[in-house]
Write a protein that holds these residues in place. Structure first.
Motif, short mmCIF file in Angstrom:
data_model
loop_
_atom_site.label_atom_id
_atom_site.label_comp_id
_atom_site.label_asym_id
_atom_site.label_seq_id
_atom_site.Cartn_x
_atom_site.Cartn_y
_atom_site.Cartn_z
N SER A 39 4.40 5.00 10.28
CA SER A 39 3.60 3.88 10.77
C SER A 39 2.58 3.52 9.70
N ALA A 40 1.86 2.46 9.96
CA ALA A 40 0.74 2.10 9.08
C ALA A 40 -0.36 3.14 9.23
N THR A 45 -2.76 -1.91 11.22
CA THR A 45 -2.04 -3.02 11.89
C THR A 45 -3.00 -3.86 12.74
N GLU A 125 2.81 -0.96 7.16
CA GLU A 125 3.82 0.09 6.95
C GLU A 125 4.29 0.11 5.49
N ASN A 207 3.51 -0.40 18.30
CA ASN A 207 3.84 1.03 18.34
C ASN A 207 5.34 1.29 18.22
N GLY A 208 6.02 0.38 17.54
CA GLY A 208 7.48 0.43 17.49
C GLY A 208 8.08 1.42 16.50
N THR A 209 7.24 2.18 15.79
CA THR A 209 7.81 3.08 14.77
C THR A 209 8.66 4.20 15.38
N1 ASP Z 1 1.70 0.07 13.10
C1 ASP Z 1 2.39 -0.49 14.22
C2 ASP Z 1 1.42 -0.65 15.39
O1 ASP Z 1 0.28 -0.25 15.29
C3 ASP Z 1 3.57 0.30 14.60
C4 ASP Z 1 3.29 1.72 15.03
O2 ASP Z 1 2.15 2.20 14.95
O3 ASP Z 1 4.23 2.38 15.49
O4 ASP Z 1 1.80 -1.20 16.38
#
Ligand code: ASP
Ligand code: MG
Length: 457
Positions: A39-40, A45, A125, A207-209
């Protein structure tokens, strides 16, 4: 062998600072063959989103770009040095530079399309992957960054919430990623986004990671996927409601997916599907608590002694009741009515029907759109529409729940003994879950009442 490959996902909370990145490196150093999906860096993000959706100005963009550069170069300095630092600093600056040019484009044209937004949001990311790769390189483990649009991780659907295309992604990614891993490298794949058939970047949802990592595991034919988080795993209830919630050691794919859709914020709801498709075992582990064995999610449908494994909930929902005249539905009524909601982009969380009424459970924030989209149906088969706010959905999950006598009785006795009224109810749609609604103000007592029947206080 691809089957031995482990895919590990590191979320933003694991990448808070250089300490987190170093922990990632030491975890990977213990693995012979490992692909990671990142993820970032925590908060990035969100900061991109608020920058691009806020009021843009030349000086604002400049300072944001500076901030983004400093954050990532600062981390690079803490995790590597010498040639590695030089090489990756160049890469980070180039990446931020591209981001900046796109952002200036948005500012000058005054137009932020969904397509542009998805592209800009993917930069968190891209940057974190470079920092993580640098840290791995510095530790002596050669890393290689794969941006998931060029990999490509192929998708279909909307720009902000696309679905991964498993087969087409596997066709190319299997070879590319496994070839890198075969040579002893650690592929570092960017999470959160992919690319559609037209070549445009699409996001896999906030949060798609987790979902990306599950797609990558499928694409590589990996047996194991580890999701590193800052919590131990799935619990028997949301600990913000139930103090004595305990860790669940094992869940089936079905159970994990019900819990993820219905309130447990442990795994992205869509992450289960590719894993199930590829028979990949998912283990959730806590980066801050390495001694915990976390939760294992597999195809094994193990019944717990008391059948129920967890109680989760979704808050801030509303019910839309649509009364249909003529007693008993004509064929097609349900699809006619839900079609209006679908076209308006309203997400139907649950629905129940009787001979005179269809009740839809929706997000409270989407209630207004839901009602106005249905206005057209009034006097065209629909008599009236009623709404109810301040609703919560409770979800009781466990394999065997649909086929074991007495579980529903136990759940609803517990709720009614607490003097709590149940609204909508849905059972049978899933073999592993029941859902029912209660009013928001009694949710806490309902959660505790049901949890204590199955797990004690
Ligand atoms: N960075 C993205 C988010 O904050 C993906 C992730 O964290 O999974 O939504
Ligand atoms: Mg995040």
């Amino acid at each position: 062998m691809a089957q031995d490959a482990v895919v590990m996902k590191f979320g933003g909370s694991c990448l808070r600072d250089s300490g987190g990145i170093k922990r990632l490196v030491s975890i990977v150093s213990g693995q012979k063959r490992c692909t990671i999906v990142v993820s970032a860096i925590s908060g990035v993000t969100d900061s991109i989103e608020s920058e691009i959706t806020g009021r843009l100005s030349e000086s604002g963009i400049e300072s944001f770009i500076k901030q983004l550069t400093e954050k990532h170069i600062g981390l690079l300095r803490e995790v590597c040095s010498g040639r590695t630092l030089e090489q990756y600093s160049k890469d980070v600056r180039k990446t931020v530079g591209k981001f900046g040019r796109i952002l200036y484009g948005v500012y000058y044209t005054g137009e932020l399309t969904q397509r542009m937004k998805a592209l800009l949001m993917s930069y968190g990311e891209r940057l974190s992957a470079r920092v993580v790769a640098a840290a791995l390189d510095a530790s002596g483990r050669q890393a290689r960054v794969f941006d998931s649009d060029t990999l490509p991780l192929l998708t279909a659907g909307s720009y902000e919430n696309a679905n991964g295309l498993l087969g087409p992604t596997r066709r190319i990614a299997f070879r590319k990623l496994n070839a890198a891993a075969d040579r002893g490298m650690v592929p570092v794949v960017t999470g959160f986004f992919g690319v559609n058939r037209d070549g445009h970047v699409t996001l896999l949802g906030r949060n798609g990671t987790d979902y990306s990592a599950s797609i990558i595991a499928y694409a590589m034919g990996a047996r194991n996927l580890v999701i590193w988080k800052d919590v131990d795993g799935f619990l028997t209830a949301d600990p913000s409601f139930v103090k004595g919630a305990k860790l669940i050691e094992e869940l089936s794919y079905g159970e994990a997916s019900e819990l993820s859709y219905f309130g447990a914020n442990v795994l992205h709801p869509k992450a289960v599907e590719p894993a199930e498709e590829g028979n990949t075992r998912i283990r959730i582990l806590n980066i801050d608590n390495p001694s915990s064995t976390g939760t294992l999610v597999t195809s094994v449908r193990k019944k717990a002694v008391g059948i129920v494994k967890s109680v989760s909930c979704l808050e801030n929902l509303a019910i839309v009741r649509v009364y249909v005249s003529g007693g008993g539905f004509q064929s097609g009524t349900l699809s006619y009515i839900s079609g209006f909601l679908g076209r308006a982009g309203v997400n139907i969380i649950s629905a129940t029907t009787s001979q005179t009424c269809i009740a839809f459970l929706v997000l409270e924030t989407e209630l207004g759109i839901a009602v106005s989209s249905l206005r057209e149906t009034v006097n065209r088969g629909v008599e009236k529409i009623e709404t109810e706010k301040h609703v919560a959905l409770m979800c009781v999950v466990g394999e065997g729940l649909g086929t074991t006598k007495g579980i529903a009785a136990k759940v609803f006795t517990a709720v009614s003994e607490g003097g709590i009224n149940v609204g909508m109810m849905s059972a049978g749609a899933s073999r592993a879950a029941y859902h029912f609604t209660v009013k928001m103000d009694v949710l806490n007592s309902a959660m505790n009442a049901v949890h204590s029947v199955f797990f004690g206080d």
